[in-house]
Design an enzyme around this catalytic site. Structure first.
Site, PDB file in Angstrom:
ATOM      1  N   ASP A 236      -5.097   3.142  -7.866  1.00 13.00           N
ATOM      2  CA  ASP A 236      -3.652   2.906  -7.911  1.00 13.00           C
ATOM      3  C   ASP A 236      -3.305   1.737  -8.821  1.00 13.00           C
ATOM      4  OD1 ASP A 236      -2.403   4.729  -5.587  1.00 13.00           O
ATOM      5  OD2 ASP A 236      -4.425   4.096  -5.107  1.00 13.00           O
ATOM      6  N   ASN A 246      -7.487   1.141  -4.419  1.00 19.57           N
ATOM      7  CA  ASN A 246      -7.352   2.579  -4.142  1.00 19.57           C
ATOM      8  C   ASN A 246      -7.161   2.727  -2.631  1.00 19.57           C
ATOM      9  OD1 ASN A 246      -7.388   5.330  -5.132  1.00 19.57           O
ATOM     10  ND2 ASN A 246      -9.266   5.571  -3.958  1.00 19.57           N
ATOM     11  N   LYS A 247      -7.012   3.964  -2.210  1.00 22.09           N
ATOM     12  CA  LYS A 247      -6.737   4.257  -0.803  1.00 22.09           C
ATOM     13  C   LYS A 247      -7.679   3.505   0.141  1.00 22.09           C
ATOM     14  CE  LYS A 247      -4.101   6.213   0.475  1.00 22.09           C
ATOM     15  NZ  LYS A 247      -2.835   5.553   0.880  1.00 22.09           N
TER      16      LYS A 247
HETATM   17  C1  LIG Z   1      -4.609  10.128  -8.754  1.00 18.74           C
HETATM   18  S1  LIG Z   1      -4.376   8.597  -8.005  1.00 18.74           S
HETATM   19  C2  LIG Z   1      -4.307   9.022  -6.383  1.00 18.74           C
HETATM   20  C3  LIG Z   1      -4.298   7.862  -5.569  1.00 18.74           C
HETATM   21  O1  LIG Z   1      -3.085   7.795  -4.822  1.00 18.74           O
HETATM   22  C4  LIG Z   1      -3.443   7.660  -3.493  1.00 18.74           C
HETATM   23  O2  LIG Z   1      -2.575   6.976  -2.688  1.00 18.74           O
HETATM   24  P1  LIG Z   1      -1.321   7.620  -1.924  1.00 18.74           P
HETATM   25  O3  LIG Z   1      -1.682   8.934  -1.340  1.00 18.74           O
HETATM   26  O4  LIG Z   1      -0.997   6.593  -0.878  1.00 18.74           O
HETATM   27  O5  LIG Z   1      -0.240   7.712  -2.983  1.00 18.74           O
HETATM   28  C5  LIG Z   1      -4.838   7.142  -3.469  1.00 18.74           C
HETATM   29  O6  LIG Z   1      -5.036   5.806  -3.439  1.00 18.74           O
HETATM   30  C6  LIG Z   1      -5.437   7.902  -4.597  1.00 18.74           C
HETATM   31  O7  LIG Z   1      -6.627   7.553  -5.097  1.00 18.74           O
END
Ligand SMILES: CSC[C@H]1O[C@H](OP(=O)(O)O)[C@H](O)[C@@H]1O
Length: 343
Positions: A236, A246-247
């Protein structure tokens, strides 16, 4: 690929795949106001760093198209205000701010209300088109990291619906499938919102790619018992020194991968790099509503009044990252390599 597009521009509105309802319900929202775009981003109807940026870009286009003034200065004022408002929808994914900055630059250099409206819509469509091309390139580079028969772990959803097309971390699996290379994916469920269980498994199954769902707590045991050969995730925001947000759960996977001697890769476009953020400690981490943890599908599973900590992201430090896969190639996660990427 038969996976639906997460965001599209249709009849002067945004058509948005409601990712909260997947995999069992495929429903689209029609967004005609900037407020509805803000809500869709905040509530995760659209999610994934590049897809958030694309949705926000179309949100700016909506702002310009729905504001009725023909005075270009008034129009600019309104569009900048809406752009600022959209920037507050989610704090961590830098693609949101990157896309809004691109849109703002177009607004600045437009001289009439009509040209401004044409230019912002054209820019939003370009951002979307470029993202699909960028993601395909990321997939090509990432595919060089894997061999037929490899078992690869991922978390969250960095797939087609998190982007314009193909995804980032999932892109190599779609390309491998096209080329008859067999890769097995182990998808962490990704508590609390289950992007892995709901979205990654669904996307990969749509494309007939071998995927196995595990809970987040099974990662270490699975790495050992299933001979996982690599971990690849999206990002992110990547700081100037390579620390990558990231997540939530990604940091843990990076630690485990190091412990098992497994390579750990981040896959992300250049729009996910933030050279103004020196390191991971400076990345703003979104904290979300406690109910995401205390409730599952609307059912309360925790004692009423329990204290909750719900960070949506964590930061994998650069020294745990083997490489960052971008559209320009695979780089080392360090300051010099990242600076060179933008030189
Ligand atoms: C292709 S980047 C996706 C990235 O977004 C996610 O977060 P969220 O679902 O909270 O928007 C996650 O960190 C992913 O890796």
């Amino acid at each position: 690929m038969t996976i639906p597009q997460s965001v599209s521009w249709e009849n002067h509105t945004i058509r948005l795949l409601d990712q909260r309802k997947l995999p069992h319900v495929t429903e689209y929202l029609t967004l005609g106001t900037v407020e509805s775009v803000f809500e869709a981003i905040k509530s995760l109807a659209v999610r994934g760093a590049p897809a958030i940026g694309i949705a926000a870009a179309f949100g700016v286009a909506l702002s310009a198209l729905t504001c009725k003034t023909e005075d270009v200065h008034e129009l600019k004022e309104q569009v900048f205000m809406d752009s600022g408002y959209l920037s507050q929808s989610r704090p961590t994914a830098v693609n949101l701010f990157w896309a809004l900055n691109r849109m703002n630059e177009v607004v600045v250099r437009s001289n009439t209300a009509q040209s401004l409206r044409e230019n912002v819509l054209a820019e939003a469509l370009t951002i979307q088109k470029e993202d699909a091309e960028v993601c395909r390139s990321i997939g090509e580079h990432a595919l060089t990291l894997f061999q037929n028969g490899d078992r690869v772990m991922t978390i969250c959803n960095a797939g087609s619906i998190a982007t314009a097309k193909y995804g980032t971390a999932l892109a190599p699996f779609f390309l491998a499938k096209e080329r008859g290379i067999h890769l097995s994916v182990f998808a962490c469920e990704t508590r609390p919102v289950f992007q892995g269980a709901r979205l990654t498994t669904w996307e990969l199954m749509q494309a007939d790619i071998d995927v196995t769902l595990i809970t987040d707590s099974m990662a270490a045991h699975t790495m050992k018992m299933k001979q996982i050969s690599a971990v690849i995730t999206g990002a992110d925001r990547i700081a100037a020194n390579g620390d990558s947000a990231n997540k939530i759960g990604t940091f843990g996977l990076a630690v485990l991968a190091k412990s098992f001697g497994i390579p750990f890769y981040i896959a992300a476009p250049l729009s996910t790099f933030d050279l103004d953020t020196p390191n991971g400690d400076a990345i703003p981490i979104e904290e979300r509503d406690p109910s995401e943890i205390t409730h599952v599908n609307g059912v309360n599973i925790a004692p009423d009044g329990v204290n909750v900590f719900n960070p949506a992201f964590d930061v994998a430090p650069a020294d745990l990252i083997t490489g960052i896969v971008t559209e320009k190639g695979i780089i080392k996660p360090d300051k010099a390599s990242i600076a060179a990427l933008f030189a």
